[in-house]
Design a protein around this motif. Structure first.
Motif, PDB file in Angstrom:
ATOM      1  N   LEU A   1       0.848  -1.182   0.000  1.00 15.38           N
ATOM      2  CA  LEU A   1       0.000   0.000   0.000  1.00 15.38           C
ATOM      3  C   LEU A   1       0.883   1.230   0.000  1.00 15.38           C
ATOM      4  O   LEU A   1       1.868   1.293   0.746  1.00 15.38           O
ATOM      5  CB  LEU A   1      -0.912   0.011   1.230  1.00 15.38           C
ATOM      6  CG  LEU A   1      -1.903   1.167   1.337  1.00 15.38           C
ATOM      7  CD1 LEU A   1      -2.876   1.163   0.159  1.00 15.38           C
ATOM      8  CD2 LEU A   1      -2.677   1.084   2.636  1.00 15.38           C
ATOM      9  N   GLU A   2       0.551   2.173  -0.853  1.00 15.82           N
ATOM     10  CA  GLU A   2       1.228   3.470  -0.894  1.00 15.82           C
ATOM     11  C   GLU A   2       0.179   4.528  -0.608  1.00 15.82           C
ATOM     12  O   GLU A   2      -0.802   4.650  -1.335  1.00 15.82           O
ATOM     13  CB  GLU A   2       1.880   3.707  -2.252  1.00 15.82           C
ATOM     14  CG  GLU A   2       3.033   2.775  -2.519  1.00 15.82           C
ATOM     15  CD  GLU A   2       3.726   3.047  -3.847  1.00 15.82           C
ATOM     16  OE1 GLU A   2       3.103   3.643  -4.754  1.00 15.82           O
ATOM     17  OE2 GLU A   2       4.892   2.667  -3.964  1.00 15.82           O
ATOM     18  N   ALA A   3       0.382   5.269   0.465  1.00 11.43           N
ATOM     19  CA  ALA A   3      -0.560   6.306   0.875  1.00 11.43           C
ATOM     20  C   ALA A   3       0.142   7.653   0.857  1.00 11.43           C
ATOM     21  O   ALA A   3       1.316   7.755   1.225  1.00 11.43           O
ATOM     22  CB  ALA A   3      -1.088   5.997   2.271  1.00 11.43           C
ATOM     23  N   TYR A   4      -0.587   8.676   0.447  1.00  9.94           N
ATOM     24  CA  TYR A   4      -0.030  10.010   0.256  1.00  9.94           C
ATOM     25  C   TYR A   4      -0.681  10.981   1.246  1.00  9.94           C
ATOM     26  O   TYR A   4      -1.899  10.970   1.424  1.00  9.94           O
ATOM     27  CB  TYR A   4      -0.274  10.474  -1.182  1.00  9.94           C
ATOM     28  CG  TYR A   4       0.375   9.561  -2.195  1.00  9.94           C
ATOM     29  CD1 TYR A   4       1.618   9.858  -2.711  1.00  9.94           C
ATOM     30  CD2 TYR A   4      -0.256   8.391  -2.605  1.00  9.94           C
ATOM     31  CE1 TYR A   4       2.219   9.021  -3.638  1.00  9.94           C
ATOM     32  CE2 TYR A   4       0.340   7.544  -3.525  1.00  9.94           C
ATOM     33  CZ  TYR A   4       1.579   7.863  -4.037  1.00  9.94           C
ATOM     34  OH  TYR A   4       2.169   7.022  -4.951  1.00  9.94           O
ATOM     35  N   PHE A   5       0.161  11.830   1.852  1.00 14.17           N
ATOM     36  CA  PHE A   5      -0.300  12.736   2.895  1.00 14.17           C
ATOM     37  C   PHE A   5       0.164  14.161   2.623  1.00 14.17           C
ATOM     38  O   PHE A   5       1.137  14.386   1.913  1.00 14.17           O
ATOM     39  CB  PHE A   5       0.220  12.271   4.255  1.00 14.17           C
ATOM     40  CG  PHE A   5      -0.286  10.909   4.628  1.00 14.17           C
ATOM     41  CD1 PHE A   5      -1.484  10.764   5.286  1.00 14.17           C
ATOM     42  CD2 PHE A   5       0.430   9.768   4.296  1.00 14.17           C
ATOM     43  CE1 PHE A   5      -1.976   9.505   5.605  1.00 14.17           C
ATOM     44  CE2 PHE A   5      -0.036   8.508   4.611  1.00 14.17           C
ATOM     45  CZ  PHE A   5      -1.246   8.376   5.269  1.00 14.17           C
ATOM     46  N   LYS A   6      -0.536  15.123   3.249  1.00 11.21           N
ATOM     47  CA  LYS A   6      -0.199  16.536   3.080  1.00 11.21           C
ATOM     48  C   LYS A   6       1.155  16.880   3.673  1.00 11.21           C
ATOM     49  O   LYS A   6       1.852  17.753   3.181  1.00 11.21           O
ATOM     50  CB  LYS A   6      -1.267  17.423   3.725  1.00 11.21           C
ATOM     51  CG  LYS A   6      -2.575  17.420   2.988  1.00 11.21           C
ATOM     52  CD  LYS A   6      -3.561  18.349   3.664  1.00 11.21           C
ATOM     53  CE  LYS A   6      -4.889  18.342   2.944  1.00 11.21           C
ATOM     54  NZ  LYS A   6      -5.866  19.220   3.596  1.00 11.21           N
TER      55      LYS A   6
END
Length: 107
Positions: A5-10
């Motif tokens: 899983l690759e998750a992107y955050f601010k």
């Protein structure tokens, strides 16, 4: 079996907070990195789905829905990448969603 899983955050703090929450699971190959300027990816928020008619219950799915394309102020510049046991994948998505993380459209 594991799923990636690759998750992107601010920001980095959001990514590190999720990383800390995921430590209760068997996660591996964890990394947090900043995405360089100019590296544009098509990201979407995570939405709950209602599978009340099936024995599997609800889950989460990535999609555009009513949100449309992310705006400039909505950019996610920090990537949290990890592998997690398949049985814990939906709960990991819940944690990412709760922290307003996005995933790549093709995930």
């Amino acid at each position: 079996m594991t799923k990636k899983l690759e998750a992107y955050f601010k920001n980095e703090d959001d990514a590190e907070t999720v990383h800390a929450e995921l430590n209760r699971f068997n996660v591996s190959n964890v990394s947090v990195e900043e995405i360089p300027e100019g590296d544009e990816r098509f990201l979407v928020p995570i939405f709950p789905i209602n599978n009340s008619g099936s024995s599997g219950g609800g889950g989460l799915v990535a999609g555009l829905g009513e949100f449309g394309e992310p705006t400039q102020t909505d950019q996610r510049r920090h990537l949290l990448s990890f592998e997690i046991e398949e049985k814990d994948f939906q709960e990991a998505l819940n944690i990412v969603k709760k922290s307003e993380g996005y995933i790549a459209k093709d995930s």
